[in-house]
Design a protein around this motif. Structure first.
Motif, mmCIF file in Angstrom:
data_model
loop_
_atom_site.group_PDB
_atom_site.id
_atom_site.type_symbol
_atom_site.label_atom_id
_atom_site.label_comp_id
_atom_site.label_asym_id
_atom_site.label_seq_id
_atom_site.Cartn_x
_atom_site.Cartn_y
_atom_site.Cartn_z
ATOM 1 N N LEU A 99 -9.893 -0.772 -0.897
ATOM 2 C CA LEU A 99 -11.340 -0.658 -1.041
ATOM 3 C C LEU A 99 -11.951 0.377 -0.102
ATOM 4 O O LEU A 99 -13.091 0.801 -0.304
ATOM 5 C CB LEU A 99 -12.000 -2.020 -0.820
ATOM 6 N N ASP A 100 -11.193 0.779 0.904
ATOM 7 C CA ASP A 100 -11.690 1.761 1.867
ATOM 8 C C ASP A 100 -11.060 3.134 1.684
ATOM 9 O O ASP A 100 -11.286 4.033 2.505
ATOM 10 C CB ASP A 100 -11.412 1.271 3.292
ATOM 11 N N THR A 101 -10.279 3.306 0.647
ATOM 12 C CA THR A 101 -9.544 4.557 0.441
ATOM 13 C C THR A 101 -10.143 5.328 -0.726
ATOM 14 O O THR A 101 -10.224 4.809 -1.845
ATOM 15 C CB THR A 101 -8.055 4.280 0.157
ATOM 16 N N GLY A 102 -10.556 6.556 -0.466
ATOM 17 C CA GLY A 102 -11.132 7.390 -1.518
ATOM 18 C C GLY A 102 -10.055 8.046 -2.374
ATOM 19 O O GLY A 102 -8.891 8.164 -1.971
ATOM 20 N N MET A 103 -10.446 8.498 -3.541
ATOM 21 C CA MET A 103 -9.501 9.141 -4.440
ATOM 22 C C MET A 103 -8.961 10.450 -3.865
ATOM 23 O O MET A 103 -7.828 10.844 -4.163
ATOM 24 C CB MET A 103 -10.146 9.385 -5.801
ATOM 25 N N ALA A 104 -9.734 11.132 -3.032
ATOM 26 C CA ALA A 104 -9.237 12.356 -2.411
ATOM 27 C C ALA A 104 -8.022 12.064 -1.533
ATOM 28 O O ALA A 104 -7.054 12.840 -1.509
ATOM 29 C CB ALA A 104 -10.340 13.013 -1.588
ATOM 30 N N ALA A 105 -8.056 10.936 -0.813
ATOM 31 C CA ALA A 105 -6.915 10.554 0.019
ATOM 32 C C ALA A 105 -5.701 10.217 -0.841
ATOM 33 O O ALA A 105 -4.571 10.604 -0.523
ATOM 34 C CB ALA A 105 -7.281 9.357 0.896
ATOM 35 N N ALA A 147 6.020 -3.609 -1.621
ATOM 36 C CA ALA A 147 4.609 -3.269 -1.436
ATOM 37 C C ALA A 147 4.072 -4.000 -0.212
ATOM 38 O O ALA A 147 4.656 -4.976 0.252
ATOM 39 C CB ALA A 147 3.803 -3.651 -2.673
ATOM 40 N N MET A 148 2.950 -3.517 0.305
ATOM 41 C CA MET A 148 2.356 -4.111 1.495
ATOM 42 C C MET A 148 0.876 -3.748 1.532
ATOM 43 O O MET A 148 0.461 -2.737 0.963
ATOM 44 C CB MET A 148 3.057 -3.591 2.754
ATOM 45 N N ALA A 149 0.106 -4.564 2.195
ATOM 46 C CA ALA A 149 -1.305 -4.251 2.372
ATOM 47 C C ALA A 149 -1.467 -2.944 3.151
ATOM 48 O O ALA A 149 -0.625 -2.578 3.969
ATOM 49 C CB ALA A 149 -1.996 -5.393 3.126
ATOM 50 N N ARG A 150 -2.542 -2.215 2.862
ATOM 51 C CA ARG A 150 -2.887 -0.964 3.539
ATOM 52 C C ARG A 150 -1.885 0.157 3.267
ATOM 53 O O ARG A 150 -1.813 1.127 4.004
ATOM 54 C CB ARG A 150 -3.045 -1.185 5.054
ATOM 55 N N ARG A 151 -1.137 0.014 2.183
ATOM 56 C CA ARG A 151 -0.162 1.048 1.795
ATOM 57 C C ARG A 151 -0.245 1.344 0.297
ATOM 58 O O ARG A 151 0.740 1.773 -0.298
ATOM 59 C CB ARG A 151 1.265 0.601 2.130
ATOM 60 N N THR A 152 -1.394 1.113 -0.351
ATOM 61 C CA THR A 152 -1.459 1.223 -1.805
ATOM 62 C C THR A 152 -1.019 2.603 -2.303
ATOM 63 O O THR A 152 -0.205 2.713 -3.221
ATOM 64 C CB THR A 152 -2.879 0.919 -2.313
ATOM 65 N N GLY A 153 -1.570 3.662 -1.715
ATOM 66 C CA GLY A 153 -1.218 5.002 -2.155
ATOM 67 C C GLY A 153 0.186 5.394 -1.747
ATOM 68 O O GLY A 153 0.926 6.011 -2.525
ATOM 69 N N GLY A 197 -5.988 7.709 7.842
ATOM 70 C CA GLY A 197 -6.803 6.584 8.260
ATOM 71 C C GLY A 197 -8.145 6.603 7.558
ATOM 72 O O GLY A 197 -8.332 7.287 6.544
ATOM 73 N N PRO A 198 -9.118 5.869 8.069
ATOM 74 C CA PRO A 198 -10.454 5.841 7.451
ATOM 75 C C PRO A 198 -11.040 7.235 7.310
ATOM 76 O O PRO A 198 -10.933 8.068 8.214
ATOM 77 C CB PRO A 198 -11.258 4.980 8.432
ATOM 78 N N GLY A 199 -11.645 7.494 6.158
ATOM 79 C CA GLY A 199 -12.247 8.788 5.896
ATOM 80 C C GLY A 199 -11.252 9.903 5.661
ATOM 81 O O GLY A 199 -11.629 11.081 5.642
ATOM 82 N N GLY A 200 -9.979 9.540 5.492
ATOM 83 C CA GLY A 200 -8.960 10.550 5.268
ATOM 84 C C GLY A 200 -8.503 11.275 6.508
ATOM 85 O O GLY A 200 -7.719 12.221 6.432
ATOM 86 N N GLN A 201 -8.985 10.850 7.682
ATOM 87 C CA GLN A 201 -8.589 11.462 8.942
ATOM 88 C C GLN A 201 -7.288 10.838 9.446
ATOM 89 O O GLN A 201 -6.940 9.721 9.068
ATOM 90 C CB GLN A 201 -9.686 11.266 9.992
#
Length: 265
Positions: A99-105, A147-153, A197-201
């Motif tokens: 939910l916090d990951t943008g498509m650009a990332a 699979a694991m949380a925080r690793r969707t992409g 991380g957050p914001g693609g940084q």
């Protein structure tokens, strides 16, 4: 059996971590190397740390937007002749929830972790088929099978790697092109520090699991032994192998419940 002595080996992501370790061990086995990553100065450091630096060339490249892989492959071949082994090691991980990951990332993850290995392999494969010899090494991850949380992409890209290269093996394996997928678990590298991380940084922190992970040289030695034995796939893991086994042999709801209980960064 694939012998590395006198082979021309192209390694991406070779400026640190597993890629650096693979380079050093391949050089010890008598291979000639082309090392690629974005960081030319670090590649030169690795080159100087290898036995016979004169048999090591550096080819800086940014794999996040590979416009002409055929031209890049042709440039790689100018150093020592045709490439015998391609090591698709470059990659980037992730430390953000869906939910916090943008498509650009997500697109950045796929460009580096999936599309770049596909493109470089496709650029080299026709010559391998013509010669009847070639070897692709793909440094995937245990997240190529679990699979694991925080690793969707990250998990999605690694799962896709397996689908692509397993299919390519079916098409080309009987024509002299070998494929080895290596699936490391936790290895002491900068993968967490450099992860999105957050914001693609860059995430900028090292995970406790990574800090306590396997030495990169140990991991690299296992990968090269798998390549030399022409193995299709190898899982290189410690306690994290438990997650792989649970996912493989037990009902998916059990694995899902197990994964939710894990503390992940």
């Amino acid at each position: 059996m694939t012998q590395l002595t006198h082979k021309v080996i192209w390694i991406t992501g070779a400026s640190s971590g597993i890629g650096e370790a693979l380079a050093k061990l391949a050089a010890q086995r008598g291979a000639r190397l082309i090392l690629s990553s974005r960081r030319g100065a670090e590649l030169e450091r690795v080159r100087q740390a290898c036995p016979r630096p004169q048999d090591v060339a550096i080819l800086p490249v940014d794999l996040s937007g590979l416009d002409d892989p055929e031209a890049l492959a042709a440039q790689a071949a100018t150093f020592f002749g045709p490439i015998d082994v391609l090591v698709n090691n470059a990659g980037i991980s992730q430390r953000t929830a869906m939910l916090d990951t943008g498509m650009a990332a997500y697109r950045q993850l796929f460009e580096i972790d999936l599309f770049a290995p596909m493109a470089l392999t496709k650029a080299l494969a026709p010559a391998w088929v013509e010669r009847g010899a070639g070897h692709v090494v793909v440094v995937s991850s245990v997240f190529g099978t679990i699979a694991m949380a925080r690793r969707t992409g990250y998990a999605a890209a690694k799962h896709a790697l397996h689908g692509f290269f397993d299919s390519a093996r079916i098409e080309l394996g009987h024509r002299g092109v070998n494929f080895t997928l290596a699936c490391p678990g936790f290895v002491r590298t900068n993968v967490s520090v450099n992860a999105l991380g957050p914001g693609g940084q860059p995430y900028g922190k090292s995970d406790h699991d990574i800090d306590g992970g396997m030495d990169p040289l140990v991991c690299a030695e296992k990968i090269w032994r798998a390549v030399e034995a022409d193995r299709y796939e190898i899982t290189i893991a410690g306690v994290e192998r438990v997650a792989v086994l649970i996912k493989r042999f037990l009902p998916l709801r059990w694995y899902t419940a197990f994964a939710r209980r894990l503390r992940v960064n």
